[in-house]
Scaffold this motif. Structure first.
Motif, PDB file in Angstrom:
ATOM      1  N   ILE A 385       0.834  -1.196   0.000  1.00 41.30           N
ATOM      2  CA  ILE A 385       0.000   0.000   0.000  1.00 41.30           C
ATOM      3  C   ILE A 385       0.872   1.251   0.000  1.00 41.30           C
ATOM      4  N   MET A 386       1.956   1.208   0.762  1.00 47.10           N
ATOM      5  CA  MET A 386       2.903   2.322   0.822  1.00 47.10           C
ATOM      6  C   MET A 386       4.266   1.799   1.210  1.00 47.10           C
ATOM      7  N   GLU A 387       5.279   2.150   0.419  1.00 50.29           N
ATOM      8  CA  GLU A 387       6.676   1.960   0.807  1.00 50.29           C
ATOM      9  C   GLU A 387       7.421   3.267   0.555  1.00 50.29           C
ATOM     10  N   ASP A 392      15.272   8.648  -0.723  1.00 48.47           N
ATOM     11  CA  ASP A 392      14.457   9.187  -1.817  1.00 48.47           C
ATOM     12  C   ASP A 392      13.314   9.996  -1.197  1.00 48.47           C
ATOM     13  N   PRO A 393      13.597  11.168  -0.632  1.00 44.06           N
ATOM     14  CA  PRO A 393      12.615  11.915   0.157  1.00 44.06           C
ATOM     15  C   PRO A 393      11.430  12.387  -0.681  1.00 44.06           C
ATOM     16  N   ASP A 394      10.308  12.591   0.007  1.00 47.51           N
ATOM     17  CA  ASP A 394       9.093  13.116  -0.622  1.00 47.51           C
ATOM     18  C   ASP A 394       8.575  12.198  -1.727  1.00 47.51           C
ATOM     19  N   THR A 395       8.812  10.906  -1.572  1.00 46.41           N
ATOM     20  CA  THR A 395       8.405   9.937  -2.590  1.00 46.41           C
ATOM     21  C   THR A 395       7.799   8.719  -1.908  1.00 46.41           C
ATOM     22  N   LEU A 396       6.715   8.207  -2.490  1.00 49.41           N
ATOM     23  CA  LEU A 396       6.192   6.926  -2.023  1.00 49.41           C
ATOM     24  C   LEU A 396       5.960   6.026  -3.221  1.00 49.41           C
ATOM     25  N   VAL A 397       5.830   4.740  -2.936  1.00 48.62           N
ATOM     26  CA  VAL A 397       5.666   3.741  -3.984  1.00 48.62           C
ATOM     27  C   VAL A 397       4.523   2.801  -3.601  1.00 48.62           C
ATOM     28  N   GLY A 398       3.661   2.522  -4.577  1.00 43.33           N
ATOM     29  CA  GLY A 398       2.633   1.495  -4.440  1.00 43.33           C
ATOM     30  C   GLY A 398       2.928   0.375  -5.416  1.00 43.33           C
ATOM     31  N   THR A 399       2.772  -0.881  -4.986  1.00 43.16           N
ATOM     32  CA  THR A 399       3.239  -2.015  -5.791  1.00 43.16           C
ATOM     33  C   THR A 399       2.416  -3.262  -5.510  1.00 43.16           C
ATOM     34  N   ILE A 400       2.311  -4.149  -6.516  1.00 46.32           N
ATOM     35  CA  ILE A 400       1.896  -5.525  -6.252  1.00 46.32           C
ATOM     36  C   ILE A 400       3.014  -6.457  -6.709  1.00 46.32           C
ATOM     37  N   HIS A 401       3.132  -7.572  -5.981  1.00 49.73           N
ATOM     38  CA  HIS A 401       4.068  -8.640  -6.351  1.00 49.73           C
ATOM     39  C   HIS A 401       3.287  -9.937  -6.488  1.00 49.73           C
ATOM     40  N   THR A 402       3.470 -10.625  -7.619  1.00 47.76           N
ATOM     41  CA  THR A 402       2.850 -11.925  -7.866  1.00 47.76           C
ATOM     42  C   THR A 402       3.897 -12.841  -8.492  1.00 47.76           C
ATOM     43  N   GLN A 403       3.487 -14.054  -8.796  1.00 51.48           N
ATOM     44  CA  GLN A 403       4.418 -14.976  -9.432  1.00 51.48           C
ATOM     45  C   GLN A 403       4.929 -14.428 -10.761  1.00 51.48           C
ATOM     46  N   SER A 404       4.039 -13.764 -11.500  1.00 50.52           N
ATOM     47  CA  SER A 404       4.431 -13.216 -12.809  1.00 50.52           C
ATOM     48  C   SER A 404       5.029 -11.836 -12.707  1.00 50.52           C
ATOM     49  N   TYR A 405       4.560 -11.082 -11.719  1.00 52.69           N
ATOM     50  CA  TYR A 405       4.987  -9.683 -11.592  1.00 52.69           C
ATOM     51  C   TYR A 405       5.629  -9.469 -10.230  1.00 52.69           C
ATOM     52  N   ASN A 406       6.964  -9.408 -10.196  1.00 54.70           N
ATOM     53  CA  ASN A 406       7.637  -9.197  -8.911  1.00 54.70           C
ATOM     54  C   ASN A 406       9.007  -8.566  -9.133  1.00 54.70           C
ATOM     55  N   HIS A 407       9.573  -8.038  -8.063  1.00 55.46           N
ATOM     56  CA  HIS A 407      10.807  -7.268  -8.190  1.00 55.46           C
ATOM     57  C   HIS A 407      12.026  -8.138  -8.481  1.00 55.46           C
ATOM     58  N   VAL A 408      11.934  -9.431  -8.160  1.00 60.89           N
ATOM     59  CA  VAL A 408      13.057 -10.320  -8.473  1.00 60.89           C
ATOM     60  C   VAL A 408      13.243 -10.406  -9.984  1.00 60.89           C
ATOM     61  N   LYS A 413       4.342  -4.619 -10.798  1.00 56.02           N
ATOM     62  CA  LYS A 413       3.477  -3.514 -11.216  1.00 56.02           C
ATOM     63  C   LYS A 413       3.520  -2.475 -10.116  1.00 56.02           C
ATOM     64  N   SER A 414       3.970  -1.264 -10.456  1.00 52.80           N
ATOM     65  CA  SER A 414       4.331  -0.317  -9.414  1.00 52.80           C
ATOM     66  C   SER A 414       4.272   1.108  -9.946  1.00 52.80           C
ATOM     67  N   LYS A 415       4.170   2.073  -9.017  1.00 50.55           N
ATOM     68  CA  LYS A 415       4.268   3.474  -9.406  1.00 50.55           C
ATOM     69  C   LYS A 415       4.845   4.274  -8.255  1.00 50.55           C
ATOM     70  N   LYS A 416       5.754   5.164  -8.598  1.00 47.37           N
ATOM     71  CA  LYS A 416       6.378   6.071  -7.632  1.00 47.37           C
ATOM     72  C   LYS A 416       5.762   7.454  -7.836  1.00 47.37           C
ATOM     73  N   ILE A 417       5.354   8.120  -6.713  1.00 44.35           N
ATOM     74  CA  ILE A 417       4.772   9.452  -6.833  1.00 44.35           C
ATOM     75  C   ILE A 417       5.329  10.376  -5.753  1.00 44.35           C
ATOM     76  N   PHE A 418       5.164  11.666  -5.980  1.00 47.50           N
ATOM     77  CA  PHE A 418       5.581  12.691  -5.026  1.00 47.50           C
ATOM     78  C   PHE A 418       4.573  12.766  -3.886  1.00 47.50           C
ATOM     79  N   ILE A 419       5.064  12.969  -2.674  1.00 44.60           N
ATOM     80  CA  ILE A 419       4.225  13.194  -1.507  1.00 44.60           C
ATOM     81  C   ILE A 419       4.753  14.419  -0.767  1.00 44.60           C
ATOM     82  N   LYS A 420       3.874  15.333  -0.468  1.00 46.50           N
ATOM     83  CA  LYS A 420       4.269  16.585   0.180  1.00 46.50           C
ATOM     84  C   LYS A 420       4.329  16.413   1.700  1.00 46.50           C
TER      85      LYS A 420
END
Length: 502
Positions: A385-387, A392-408, A413-420
């Motif tokens: 939900i949030m990492e 990397d200040p003022d930034t958050l990331v939302g992500t899902i990890h599955t067998q097909s889609y993962n960081h390894v 599937k992920s997106k990084k956005i600015f947070i104030k």
């Protein structure tokens, strides 16, 4: 029609039906304007103008205060004094020599009721004030208020409230059909029901101290109201608990939020508001424990039920990473989880939190498939939900990890956005998880939407229960990629609430 809708329908039906055959239905929102809708327009409190504005806004009720002058005229004013004059020892003719700031004379109860009766959608919430002169005069005031309401045939509109329990009992004696709500906050739902008082109208802090207050009141058939709620976060606290009414100085913004919650039609199924002190509630939270690196070469040891690392105080949970040797590690922290206590398939998960600052910190609010022991990671499915990583200040990331889609594999599937101001202000991190998609939100705004491709469990394992986790890691493959600034410790993620809707 659900039980709550039926209850409110019956409440309004009783409110109006026992006083005449003419049909009348009030607004269905929860918003009562406190002393009228005065604040945004700069109107005098308890004025006819503030009543008119509450009616114009469409509030379900407009509250006002009744006192009695020396010559027994019933006037509308909150304080015992008006323009330096003691109301109870001053004749009305003297009081009206000084108008309200908008030019109105100090209104009488008759003025108020006559104005209120010109419409049929806003209730007139009539607070009978205790008398500084004592109980005898307070009961005389109650009697005269009921007589005036009856004379003007205004019973359909009026709900009586008071801090003086004897006043409410007197009103009940005089009118067996009157709708009564007690304000003082010191009597149980059982006592109110036994004394034939229809509802409790308690200060919001009373109701927040015990989360069972509202549910218990409803169990005993009582109407529930909280006063005076101006902070939107406190409003939301009561909206999600389906309180019947909220009394507020800010009806404009309260009506907007009420409409939002009414539209969403989801129910709060689990929450922790952290309105207690000490360790996190053991009925809701367990701990992952150890210093094994947690698959990411993290440097902290996660402790078990240690207030140095997990502490609830002043309505906030702090998960604190510290520079402290423990077994094989140089840092300690906590990782809380709901596994085995609460798990969900689908829902909206909202967490209001403030993040730790500093290079080397790695706070996370996330979910894991509760079948992880049998399916393994990432086949169980992970929802971040949030990492945030401190370098990397003022930034958050939302992500899902599955067998097909993962960081390894580098396919997550992920997106990084600015947070104030993530380190000095609280923000609401959320995921809205349905069978068809997963929306990630920051402060109510969707920034990432991941559809269910309807392929296999390798792409979408998210049709099985998952549990929540909250933690602050130190270092690791991602959090420590640019080293660790040891001067930032202790570093805490502060959590104001966790709420789950379905």
């Amino acid at each position: 029609m659900n039980q709550q809708t039926i209850f409110l329908f019956l409440f309004f039906s009783v409110l109006i039906g026992t006083h005449g055959s003419q049909a009348q239905s009030f607004h269905t929102n929860k918003i009562v304007a406190h002393r009228g809708a005065w604040k945004s327009q700069g109107l005098p409190q308890n004025s006819i103008a503030s009543l008119q504005n509450a009616i114009k806004l469409g509030c379900v009720g407009s509250e006002f205060d009744v006192r009695m002058t020396k010559d027994e005229v019933l006037v509308i004013n909150h304080d015992a004094h008006y323009e330096g004059m003691d109301i109870e020892t001053t004749d009305y003719a003297d009081l009206i020599t000084k108008p309200l700031k908008n030019g109105e004379p100090l209104p009488t109860l008759e003025d108020y009721l006559k104005e209120g009766k010109k419409q049929s959608k806003t209730m007139l919430v009539t607070e009978i004030k205790p008398s500084p002169a004592g109980k005898k005069r307070a009961l005389l005031l109650a009697e005269k208020v009921v007589q005036t309401v009856r004379k003007l045939k205004a019973q359909k509109w009026v709900v009586y409230i008071s801090f003086d329990y004897d006043i409410l009992k007197k009103v009940r004696e005089l009118d067996k059909n009157a709708k009564l709500q007690y304000l003082n906050g010191n009597l149980s739902a059982e006592q109110l029901q036994a004394d034939n008082i229809d509802g409790l109208d308690y200060h919001f802090s009373v109701l927040q101290k015990d989360e069972q207050w509202i549910a218990n009141a409803k169990k005993h058939g009582l109407v529930t109201n909280a006063w005076t709620v101006n902070d939107t976060l406190v409003m939301d606290y009561f909206f999600v608990r389906n309180i019947d009414f909220i009394t507020t100085d800010e009806p404009e913004k309260a009506l907007v939020r009420d409409a939002r919650f009414a539209k969403e039609k989801r129910k709060l199924v689990w929450s922790d508001e952290f309105n207690y002190a000490g360790l996190p509630d053991p009925a809701k939270w367990g701990y992952d424990v150890g210093g094994k690196g947690w698959g990411n070469n993290e440097l902290q040891y996660y402790t078990h039920a240690d207030t140095n690392n997990a502490l609830v105080k002043n309505g906030v949970l702090s998960i604190t990473a510290r520079k402290a040797k423990f077994e094989n590690r140089d840092y300690t922290s906590a990782r809380l989880l709901t596994k085995g206590k609460a798990e969900w398939t689908y829902g909206r998960f909202e967490i209001r939190a403030k993040l730790p600052k500093g290079r080397g910190t790695w706070p996370a609010i996330w979910m894991l498939g509760s079948n992880i022991e049998t399916a393994g990671w990432p086949k169980c499915g992970e929802i971040d939900i949030m990492e945030h990583v401190g370098y990397d200040p003022d930034t958050l990331v939302g992500t899902i990890h599955t067998q097909s889609y993962n960081h390894v594999k580098g396919t997550q599937k992920s997106k990084k956005i600015f947070i104030k101001n993530p380190y000095t202000e609280f923000h609401v991190f959320a995921v809205d998880w349905t069978p068809d998609k997963m929306d990630f939100l920051l402060d109510g705004n969707v920034y990432l939407s991941i559809p269910n491709e309807h392929k296999t469990v390798d792409e979408w394992p998210f049709d099985k229960p998952e549990h929540l986790l909250l933690n602050v890691a130190v270092g690791g493959n991602w959090g420590g990629a640019k080293g660790i600034d040891e001067s930032v410790f202790p570093a805490a993620m502060q959590v104001d609430y966790v709420r789950v809707f379905q």
